[in-house]
Design a protein around this motif. Structure first.
Motif, short mmCIF file in Angstrom:
data_model
loop_
_atom_site.label_atom_id
_atom_site.label_comp_id
_atom_site.label_asym_id
_atom_site.label_seq_id
_atom_site.Cartn_x
_atom_site.Cartn_y
_atom_site.Cartn_z
N PHE A 172 1.02 -1.60 0.01
CA PHE A 172 0.57 0.15 -0.11
C PHE A 172 1.28 1.07 -0.15
O PHE A 172 0.64 2.45 -0.48
CB PHE A 172 -1.29 -0.22 1.53
N ASP A 173 1.51 1.46 0.71
CA ASP A 173 2.75 2.25 1.34
C ASP A 173 3.61 2.20 -0.36
O ASP A 173 3.60 3.98 -1.03
CB ASP A 173 4.16 2.45 2.08
N GLY A 189 4.46 4.96 -4.94
CA GLY A 189 5.48 5.14 -6.73
C GLY A 189 3.87 6.65 -7.17
O GLY A 189 4.86 6.83 -8.10
N ILE A 190 2.86 6.75 -7.01
CA ILE A 190 2.39 7.59 -7.73
C ILE A 190 2.94 9.19 -7.38
O ILE A 190 2.60 9.81 -8.66
CB ILE A 190 1.21 7.50 -7.46
#
Length: 301
Positions: A183-184, A189-190
């Motif tokens: 999730f992190d 990444g975004i």
């Protein structure tokens, strides 16, 4: 420290010229201590008054009287580098990558560059920036990826820079993170892609071609970049192309020859994807096409 290289410095030198070695780190790698000892050796070999300043997000027990650690909860490498450089006092700032064990020979390059009192920057797998030039360009912004492209595109437009041949240039470094949960990793990444898009002033098609990731992630990053408070610097072509063309132009003109003590020079490694993109987008690429064979080497995608 200043007398260790006195045999090679026969002329009177102003030893008040201070050199600031600066970097920013999120985590301390196993090679950190070894690489820092290497930086100290290089700084000693330059033969000028120096300091080493590292801004870091986490506390560490590492102690060395020659290194100043500044703990700060910065949230981007651009912000971390700006903190380190703002806490430094050198006339010249050297940005190094703490994950690299540099060749001791770069001490000679640094020494020659500073003694020439260059008004440009030097770019290689490390960078040298005159403090006045850094201040004129307003320094690094709060960007986590391609933060150096965002800075050096302003420098390229105002002053240009000298390129010393290397397989890769740290200002083009895009980092990867493998030690965070899924999730992190998705969120980081975004954000990384968003900052890369801002730094390079990429259109969506550029980002899809040059940034690894899924279409939805890159599209979301592009939308976030559009509404970010940090606006990209815009010129007649995107900033990635401007930086690559500036590197190639300097290599073709052989600006580095004054600093070259080795006839064998490293070739600039680009992926086939990057080369195909530049063939389509860069006017300079075709103008110097015959020279590129001696300068560029294809690396694995």
């Amino acid at each position: 420290m200043e007398t260790s290289n006195i045999a090679r410095m026969e002329l009177a030198i102003d030893h008040s010229t201070k050199v600031s070695f600066c970097t920013a780190i999120y985590d301390f790698t196993p090679d950190f201590k070894k690489n820092m000892n290497n930086i100290i050796k290089i700084a000693d070999d330059v033969g000028l008054n120096y300091e080493i300043i590292i801004s870091c997000r986490k506390p560490m027990e590492y102690k060395n009287m020659k290194i100043k650690l500044i703990q700060s909860n910065f949230n981007s490498y651009g912000q971390g580098k700006q903190i380190a450089s703002s806490m430094s006092s050198g006339k010249y700032i050297i940005i190094f990558n703490p994950n690299i064990e540099y060749n001791i020979d770069i001490a000679d390059i640094i020494y020659k560059f500073i003694m020439e009192n260059e008004k440009k920057c030097l770019v290689s797998n490390f960078t040298i920036i005159n403090r006045d030039m850094l201040n004129q360009s307003d320094g690094w912004r709060n960007l986590k990826e391609y933060e150096d492209i965002d800075l050096f595109v302003r420098i390229a437009k105002n002053n240009g820079f000298i390129v010393y041949p290397s397989e890769y240039y740290d200002i083009l470094n895009y980092r990867k993170y493998d030690n965070i949960n899924n999730f992190d990793k998705l969120l980081e990444g975004i954000r990384d892609k968003r900052d890369a898009i801002i730094s390079c002033n990429f259109k969506l098609n550029d980002a899809l071609r040059l940034i690894q990731g899924s279409y939805p992630a890159i599209l979301l990053a592009k939308l976030l970049a559009r509404f970010s408070r940090i606006r990209p610097y815009k010129y007649h072509k995107n900033n990635y192309i401007i930086i690559i063309e500036t590197i190639i132009e300097s290599l073709v003109l052989e600006d580095y020859k004054f600093y070259n003590s080795d006839k064998t020079m490293s070739k600039f490694k680009l992926s086939r994807n990057e080369i195909n993109y530049l063939k389509e987008k860069s006017e300079l690429w075709y103008k110097v096409n015959n020279s590129l064979r001696e300068l560029i080497e294809i690396k694995d995608d």
